[in-house]
Scaffold this active site. Structure first.
Site, PDB file in Angstrom:
ATOM      1  N   HIS A 154       0.840  -1.199   0.000  1.00 41.93           N
ATOM      2  CA  HIS A 154       0.000   0.000   0.000  1.00 41.93           C
ATOM      3  C   HIS A 154       0.882   1.259   0.000  1.00 41.93           C
ATOM      4  CE1 HIS A 154      -3.195   2.745   0.979  1.00 41.93           C
ATOM      5  NE2 HIS A 154      -4.016   1.841   1.461  1.00 41.93           N
ATOM      6  N   GLU A 255      -0.400   1.356  -5.522  1.00 42.14           N
ATOM      7  CA  GLU A 255      -0.177   0.104  -4.807  1.00 42.14           C
ATOM      8  C   GLU A 255      -0.084  -1.088  -5.759  1.00 42.14           C
ATOM      9  OE1 GLU A 255      -3.324  -0.279  -1.884  1.00 42.14           O
ATOM     10  OE2 GLU A 255      -3.659   1.901  -1.984  1.00 42.14           O
TER      11      GLU A 255
END
Length: 280
Positions: A154, A255
């Site tokens: 992330h 991400e």
């Protein structure tokens, strides 16, 4: 020489990496969480919220959280899974010439089994030299039954002004727009932030380029099939306790992910995926 040394980050145990040419990175043991990357001769490339919370059970806002085995709230587990809020162990500090590299490991325990009854070992490997940073996530099924998982790195990339930043390379790619719940196809090559952006791109190409005045970052991946592009925008940012109201302008999440088609892992098998950044 490259070096890997114990350190602290905001008062919490961490590992500091420095390559022979001066590139630096810092990884929290909490969450196996990369919180800083400074290329050789360059500036900080990652965003970490100044109001983020730290410690057991907390999820750090920024850097590169490790998402496993559930993405977001797509399942019955805690949001984004089991690993980003738990302590990892530094298991290896290998010497690879001019590269600086560290390997952190998390092994399933009674607390994870209570939520997700599977045996696994997860490793995060961070390697850097010059303008390049590699982040590899690997998971091994150490049990006697197969399991399925989603996974993502992330990554919060710093921006000077996200409204002027451009993410290039996603032309023609289909994406799930999580602000509307609908699938769409991107027609233009440039993705820009004008408010909240929450998109899950499927079968995304590699590499992508995040570009703004005087700076660009190449973003490549292998093993991952999806790309998530996320920014909360001003309204949602104001609702997040661990993000200053205006800091949505200072970052864009790009991400590496495997969400649409989860990984199925048989006993004894391993899966690995890598995200690579090159600053320019």
């Amino acid at each position: 020489m490259a070096s890997v040394k114990p350190t602290e980050y905001n008062g919490h145990p961490a590992v500091a990496l420095q390559s022979s040419d001066g590139a630096r990175a810092t990884i929290l043991l909490h969450g196996g969480h990369l919180v800083s990357w400074v290329p050789a001769g360059g500036q900080e490339q990652l965003y970490v919220s100044p109001t983020s919370e730290y410690g057991e059970g907390q999820a750090v806002r920024g850097g590169v959280p490790v998402i496993f085995p559930q993405f977001s709230s797509r399942g019955t587990l805690p949001r984004h899974g089991l690993l980003r809020t738990r302590g990892w162990q530094l298991v290896e500090m290998p010497s690879h010439g001019k590269h600086a590299q560290a390997v952190l490991r998390f092994v399933a325990d009674d607390r994870t089994r209570a939520l997700w009854p599977h045996e696994f070992e997860a490793e995060i490997t961070v390697s850097l030299i010059g303008q390049q940073l590699d982040i590899e996530f690997a998971v091994t099924n150490t049990g006697d039954a197969g399991f399925e998982f989603a996974v993502a790195l992330h990554s919060y990339l710093r921006t000077n002004d996200v409204l002027k930043a451009q993410l290039e390379g996603l032309q023609g790619v289909k994406y799930e727009d999580n602000t509307t719940g609908q699938w769409q196809q991107q027609w233009g090559d440039v993705t820009q932030v004008v408010g909240e952006v929450d998109r899950l791109y499927h079968d995304a190409p590699s590499p992508l380029t995040l570009r703004e005045l005087g700076r660009k970052v190449s973003i490549a991946q292998s093993g991952f099939t999806d790309v998530v592009v996320w920014n909360p925008g001003p309204v949602k940012a104001a609702q997040l306790d661990d993000l200053p109201d205006d800091d949505w302008q200072k970052m864009l999440c790009v991400e590496a992910a495997r969400v649409i088609d989860p990984v199925t892992l048989s006993p004894g098998d391993e899966w690995a995926g890598m995200q690579t950044f090159i600053a320019g």
